[in-house]
Design a protein around this motif. Sequence first.
Motif, PDB file in Angstrom:
ATOM      1  N   PRO A  43       0.793  -1.324  -0.010  1.00  0.00           N
ATOM      2  CA  PRO A  43      -0.071  -0.296  -0.091  1.00  0.00           C
ATOM      3  C   PRO A  43       0.744   1.252   0.006  1.00  0.00           C
ATOM      4  O   PRO A  43       0.237   2.458  -0.692  1.00  0.00           O
ATOM      5  CB  PRO A  43      -1.086  -0.124   1.250  1.00  0.00           C
ATOM      6  CG  PRO A  43      -0.939  -1.594   1.760  1.00  0.00           C
ATOM      7  CD  PRO A  43       0.566  -1.955   1.035  1.00  0.00           C
ATOM      8  N   LEU A  44       1.971   1.260   0.604  1.00  0.00           N
ATOM      9  CA  LEU A  44       3.034   2.510   0.714  1.00  0.00           C
ATOM     10  C   LEU A  44       3.679   2.536  -0.628  1.00  0.00           C
ATOM     11  O   LEU A  44       3.581   3.719  -1.178  1.00  0.00           O
ATOM     12  CB  LEU A  44       3.989   2.062   1.831  1.00  0.00           C
ATOM     13  CG  LEU A  44       3.683   2.204   3.196  1.00  0.00           C
ATOM     14  CD1 LEU A  44       4.739   1.750   4.105  1.00  0.00           C
ATOM     15  CD2 LEU A  44       2.936   3.537   3.641  1.00  0.00           C
ATOM     16  N   LEU A  45       3.808   1.523  -1.519  1.00  0.00           N
ATOM     17  CA  LEU A  45       4.376   1.869  -2.768  1.00  0.00           C
ATOM     18  C   LEU A  45       3.322   2.243  -3.577  1.00  0.00           C
ATOM     19  O   LEU A  45       3.486   3.203  -4.538  1.00  0.00           O
ATOM     20  CB  LEU A  45       4.747   0.418  -3.108  1.00  0.00           C
ATOM     21  CG  LEU A  45       5.235   0.287  -4.912  1.00  0.00           C
ATOM     22  CD1 LEU A  45       6.497   1.512  -4.922  1.00  0.00           C
ATOM     23  CD2 LEU A  45       5.853  -1.084  -5.171  1.00  0.00           C
ATOM     24  N   HIS A  46       2.170   1.757  -3.438  1.00  0.00           N
ATOM     25  CA  HIS A  46       1.159   2.371  -4.489  1.00  0.00           C
ATOM     26  C   HIS A  46       0.644   3.584  -4.092  1.00  0.00           C
ATOM     27  O   HIS A  46       0.556   4.601  -5.108  1.00  0.00           O
ATOM     28  CB  HIS A  46      -0.240   1.386  -3.939  1.00  0.00           C
ATOM     29  CG  HIS A  46      -1.564   1.888  -4.813  1.00  0.00           C
ATOM     30  ND1 HIS A  46      -2.424   2.796  -4.128  1.00  0.00           N
ATOM     31  CD2 HIS A  46      -2.032   1.421  -6.085  1.00  0.00           C
ATOM     32  CE1 HIS A  46      -3.318   2.962  -5.292  1.00  0.00           C
ATOM     33  NE2 HIS A  46      -3.167   2.258  -6.392  1.00  0.00           N
ATOM     34  N   ALA A  47       0.768   4.096  -2.907  1.00  0.00           N
ATOM     35  CA  ALA A  47       0.643   5.597  -2.603  1.00  0.00           C
ATOM     36  C   ALA A  47       1.436   6.399  -2.824  1.00  0.00           C
ATOM     37  O   ALA A  47       1.340   7.709  -3.317  1.00  0.00           O
ATOM     38  CB  ALA A  47       0.404   5.605  -1.005  1.00  0.00           C
ATOM     39  N   ALA A  48       2.779   5.998  -2.851  1.00  0.00           N
ATOM     40  CA  ALA A  48       4.129   7.003  -3.342  1.00  0.00           C
ATOM     41  C   ALA A  48       3.966   6.938  -4.862  1.00  0.00           C
ATOM     42  O   ALA A  48       4.340   7.981  -5.412  1.00  0.00           O
ATOM     43  CB  ALA A  48       5.375   5.988  -3.015  1.00  0.00           C
ATOM     44  N   ILE A  49       3.621   5.789  -5.672  1.00  0.00           N
ATOM     45  CA  ILE A  49       3.325   6.173  -7.085  1.00  0.00           C
ATOM     46  C   ILE A  49       2.468   7.296  -7.419  1.00  0.00           C
ATOM     47  O   ILE A  49       2.703   7.939  -8.448  1.00  0.00           O
ATOM     48  CB  ILE A  49       3.143   4.743  -7.749  1.00  0.00           C
ATOM     49  CG1 ILE A  49       4.255   3.773  -7.496  1.00  0.00           C
ATOM     50  CG2 ILE A  49       2.785   4.918  -9.045  1.00  0.00           C
ATOM     51  CD1 ILE A  49       3.914   2.303  -7.895  1.00  0.00           C
ATOM     52  N   HIS A  50       1.435   7.012  -6.867  1.00  0.00           N
ATOM     53  CA  HIS A  50       0.226   7.951  -7.002  1.00  0.00           C
ATOM     54  C   HIS A  50       0.233   9.239  -6.498  1.00  0.00           C
ATOM     55  O   HIS A  50      -0.317  10.112  -6.467  1.00  0.00           O
ATOM     56  CB  HIS A  50      -1.187   7.354  -6.848  1.00  0.00           C
ATOM     57  CG  HIS A  50      -1.424   6.369  -7.634  1.00  0.00           C
ATOM     58  ND1 HIS A  50      -1.056   4.828  -7.320  1.00  0.00           N
ATOM     59  CD2 HIS A  50      -2.222   6.266  -8.526  1.00  0.00           C
ATOM     60  CE1 HIS A  50      -1.318   4.266  -8.428  1.00  0.00           C
ATOM     61  NE2 HIS A  50      -2.339   4.959  -9.179  1.00  0.00           N
ATOM     62  N   LEU A  51       1.258   9.613  -5.585  1.00  0.00           N
ATOM     63  CA  LEU A  51       1.526  10.937  -4.736  1.00  0.00           C
ATOM     64  C   LEU A  51       1.628  12.152  -5.591  1.00  0.00           C
ATOM     65  O   LEU A  51       1.016  13.022  -5.528  1.00  0.00           O
ATOM     66  CB  LEU A  51       2.673  10.827  -3.995  1.00  0.00           C
ATOM     67  CG  LEU A  51       2.780  11.709  -2.751  1.00  0.00           C
ATOM     68  CD1 LEU A  51       1.665  11.698  -2.008  1.00  0.00           C
ATOM     69  CD2 LEU A  51       3.951  11.630  -1.890  1.00  0.00           C
ATOM     70  N   PRO A  52       2.264  11.895  -6.800  1.00  0.00           N
ATOM     71  CA  PRO A  52       2.524  13.155  -7.793  1.00  0.00           C
ATOM     72  C   PRO A  52       0.954  13.547  -8.393  1.00  0.00           C
ATOM     73  O   PRO A  52       0.940  14.725  -8.607  1.00  0.00           O
ATOM     74  CB  PRO A  52       3.439  12.690  -9.006  1.00  0.00           C
ATOM     75  CG  PRO A  52       4.073  11.672  -8.316  1.00  0.00           C
ATOM     76  CD  PRO A  52       3.385  11.054  -7.373  1.00  0.00           C
ATOM     77  N   LEU A  53       0.287  12.616  -8.540  1.00  0.00           N
ATOM     78  CA  LEU A  53      -1.099  13.084  -9.239  1.00  0.00           C
ATOM     79  C   LEU A  53      -1.945  13.652  -8.084  1.00  0.00           C
ATOM     80  O   LEU A  53      -2.822  14.343  -8.499  1.00  0.00           O
ATOM     81  CB  LEU A  53      -1.702  11.593  -9.720  1.00  0.00           C
ATOM     82  CG  LEU A  53      -2.975  11.708 -10.565  1.00  0.00           C
ATOM     83  CD1 LEU A  53      -2.437  12.513 -11.754  1.00  0.00           C
ATOM     84  CD2 LEU A  53      -3.323  10.479 -10.920  1.00  0.00           C
ATOM     85  N   LEU A  54      -1.594  13.361  -6.848  1.00  0.00           N
ATOM     86  CA  LEU A  54      -2.726  13.884  -5.856  1.00  0.00           C
ATOM     87  C   LEU A  54      -2.213  15.286  -5.228  1.00  0.00           C
ATOM     88  O   LEU A  54      -2.896  16.081  -4.716  1.00  0.00           O
ATOM     89  CB  LEU A  54      -2.865  12.921  -4.802  1.00  0.00           C
ATOM     90  CG  LEU A  54      -3.381  11.529  -5.236  1.00  0.00           C
ATOM     91  CD1 LEU A  54      -3.618  10.440  -4.038  1.00  0.00           C
ATOM     92  CD2 LEU A  54      -4.936  11.773  -5.880  1.00  0.00           C
ATOM     93  N   MET A  55      -0.734  15.316  -5.144  1.00  0.00           N
ATOM     94  CA  MET A  55      -0.052  16.397  -4.789  1.00  0.00           C
ATOM     95  C   MET A  55      -0.256  17.680  -5.596  1.00  0.00           C
ATOM     96  O   MET A  55      -0.428  17.505  -6.707  1.00  0.00           O
ATOM     97  CB  MET A  55       1.335  16.246  -4.449  1.00  0.00           C
ATOM     98  CG  MET A  55       1.825  15.490  -3.094  1.00  0.00           C
ATOM     99  SD  MET A  55       3.452  15.119  -2.971  1.00  0.00           S
ATOM    100  CE  MET A  55       4.000  16.652  -3.080  1.00  0.00           C
ATOM    101  N   PRO A  56      -0.382  19.048  -5.128  1.00  0.00           N
ATOM    102  CA  PRO A  56      -0.192  20.056  -6.010  1.00  0.00           C
ATOM    103  C   PRO A  56       1.226  20.144  -6.799  1.00  0.00           C
ATOM    104  O   PRO A  56       2.243  19.631  -6.391  1.00  0.00           O
ATOM    105  CB  PRO A  56      -0.023  21.391  -4.848  1.00  0.00           C
ATOM    106  CG  PRO A  56      -0.656  20.843  -3.771  1.00  0.00           C
ATOM    107  CD  PRO A  56      -0.278  19.209  -3.602  1.00  0.00           C
ATOM    108  N   PRO A  57       0.814  20.282  -8.093  1.00  0.00           N
ATOM    109  CA  PRO A  57       1.996  20.031  -9.132  1.00  0.00           C
ATOM    110  C   PRO A  57       3.427  21.110  -8.893  1.00  0.00           C
ATOM    111  O   PRO A  57       4.214  20.601  -8.984  1.00  0.00           O
ATOM    112  CB  PRO A  57       1.237  20.323 -10.682  1.00  0.00           C
ATOM    113  CG  PRO A  57      -0.107  19.996 -10.341  1.00  0.00           C
ATOM    114  CD  PRO A  57      -0.413  20.328  -8.994  1.00  0.00           C
TER     115      PRO A  57
END
Length: 227
Positions: A43-57
């Motif tokens: 789950p941590l890897l999944h979250a880390a991969i998708h983090l750029p999509l959810l964070m402010p660019p």
Amino acid sequence: MSTEELTSLYLSLKVAFCATLFSFPIAVLLAFVLARKEFWGKPLLHAAIHLPLLMPPVATGYMLLLAFGKKGFIGTSLWDWFGFTFAFRWTGAALAAGLMALPLFVQTIRVAMETADHRLEGAAATLGASPLRRFFTITVPLAMPGILAGALICFVKALGEFGATITFVSNIPGETQTLALAIYSFLQTPAGDSAAFRLIGLSIVLAFSALLLADYVSRAMQKRLKG
């Protein structure tokens, strides 16, 4: 179209192509790990991969600057050892665009791998095929519709990247000014509306065409695999 507009178009295509090309093996590997492996921290890897999509660019771009700038913890070594830096260069724009598009790329491939028939891989294993051979001869071909569709989606996403790019590599005409940044610049310029509208229309055409192509390729590959 003016020379500046054509330059931004060429630069955008180059950045999007390089972003997709270098994201390709990373996306396939990450998607395979998420689709087929079970381990602590998944789950941590999944979250880390998708983090750029959810964070402010802009936050992602600033983190890239901290990491890959000439004084960054990675950028310092690149500059000292190779005389190379990503910051404020088109290669940095490709890095930022690739990072922002990676979550979509990974997710598309992951879905394709999860929905593929796993029994074929099991049959190959009983016949003595190694994991690496099964991956390249069965897993990847079965997931190819999703892989190609993901690559085209990654390309479209990279074409339109703005926030991380302008933060990491600035808006330098002829060097880092992609279509999105050129549109922004023209909108800030008196009498630049017509050029901005031309580039907006061009962006819509490019994105729409790539998405239609992704759908066509995916359907064609699925028919070929089933037939």
